[in-house]
Design a protein around this motif. Structure first.
Motif, PDB file in Angstrom:
ATOM      1  N   ASP A 116       0.815  -1.220   0.038  1.00 13.57           N
ATOM      2  CA  ASP A 116      -0.012   0.033  -0.042  1.00 13.57           C
ATOM      3  C   ASP A 116       0.739   1.200   0.041  1.00 13.57           C
ATOM      4  OD1 ASP A 116      -2.262  -1.351   0.057  1.00 13.57           O
ATOM      5  OD2 ASP A 116      -2.482  -1.602   2.429  1.00 13.57           O
TER       6      ASP A 116
ATOM      7  N   LYS B  14      -5.472   6.007  -0.168  1.00 15.47           N
ATOM      8  CA  LYS B  14      -5.749   4.756   0.576  1.00 15.47           C
ATOM      9  C   LYS B  14      -6.258   4.762   1.921  1.00 15.47           C
ATOM     10  CE  LYS B  14      -3.441   1.428  -1.978  1.00 15.47           C
ATOM     11  NZ  LYS B  14      -4.058   0.436  -2.583  1.00 15.47           N
TER      12      LYS B  14
ATOM     13  N   GLU C 258     -10.207   3.540   2.063  1.00 13.26           N
ATOM     14  CA  GLU C 258     -10.415   2.151   2.113  1.00 13.26           C
ATOM     15  C   GLU C 258      -9.780   1.387   3.279  1.00 13.26           C
ATOM     16  OE1 GLU C 258      -7.433  -1.257  -0.352  1.00 13.26           O
ATOM     17  OE2 GLU C 258      -7.657   0.770  -1.240  1.00 13.26           O
TER      18      GLU C 258
END
Length: 282
Positions: free
Chosen positions: A246, A257, A260
């Motif tokens: 990530d 990110k 999420e």
């Protein structure tokens, strides 16, 4: 030889040159005939002199530019590399022998916590390096810099061991910085754990509850099982839900990110808070 792609801010040559010209480094060199000293003594005296020179430069930069100056923290990082590795190895050996500080004899327990204090201080510096330098270098570049500077002061004998310890530490501190980013994005009120709170698994404090946030699902599960065996609240331990990929090789979690990961992390945080409240009311 320096990689031509190395960011100038992490060029080992500029650190080595400036440290070797610092008066604290020169004053820290052994007065006896250096060449006649045993190899171990040579290495230890050089480590002390480099640490003294690096700290001297760091203190000067802090006075000029403030405590969050990137260079000041990089020099402090260099000064602590040997203590960090020595302490990490010693703590691992003590854990292997006794399992937990609870079972260590008093001298060994004191030694364990002395090393832990130095590593906690080192981690604080590393955190500041990540905060200030994430836009200027990536994960691998920082790890290579730390390893090269360790070799410059301590030689290559334990370079592989140092590299592995440093990598784990960068992973952990990068995770802590990312968690802070996520809490801000979610509007969650929090505090960073103090040194005392951090020593008992309080990376962040939410509503008075110490939350221990792990960088991987595996490490979180391992910590939960250990907590369960010792009768501690395992729900207070959560995985950040951030995968290594990530970060896309960087030191900061990309902001895209946030949503999420928060969808996975926030339910675990709610469970942690509720479990602590249940224990208090029981």
């Amino acid at each position: 030889m320096t990689n031509p792609n190395t960011p100038q801010v992490l060029n080992p040559g500029r650190f080595v040159t400036s440290i070797r010209h610092d008066s604290e480094f020169l004053g820290g060199l052994p007065k006896a005939e250096y060449q006649s000293m045993p190899q171990d003594q040579k290495r230890e005296s050089m480590q002390r002199a480099i640490a003294a020179g690096a700290l001297s430069i760091a203190e000067r930069l802090e006075k000029e530019h403030g405590e969050y100056d990137l260079d000041a923290n990089l020099y402090k990082l260099v000064a602590g590399l040997d203590d960090f590795h020595r302490g990490s190895v010693a703590m691992d050996q003590l854990r292997d022998e006794y399992g937990s500080p609870h079972y260590m004899p008093p001298p060994e327990k004191q030694d364990f916590y002395d090393h832990k204090d130095k590593i906690t201080e080192f981690n604080h510096v590393l955190r500041e390096v990540i905060n200030a330098g994430a836009s200027r270098f990536n994960f691998d570049e920082l790890l290579i810099f730390m390893t090269n500077m360790y070799i410059a002061s301590s030689g290559s004998k334990d370079a592989q061991s140092f590299h592995a310890q440093a990598r784990m530490t960068i992973v952990g501190m990068r995770n802590e910085v990312a968690i802070e980013q996520l809490m801000i994005a979610a509007g969650v009120e929090y505090n960073l754990g103090t040194a005392a709170q951090d020593s008992v698994g309080g990376d962040i404090v939410i509503q008075g509850v110490l939350i221990d946030v792990k960088a991987s699902e595996k490490s979180a599960e391992k910590a939960k099982q250990k907590a369960k065996r010792s009768g501690r609240n395992q729900d207070r331990i959560v995985w950040s839900h951030i995968e290594f990929a990530d970060y896309e090789g960087g030191l900061m979690l990309p902001y895209k990110k946030n949503d999420e990961i928060l969808q996975k992390l926030l339910p675990d945080l709610r469970i942690a808070l509720a479990s602590e409240q249940q224990q208090l009311s029981a």
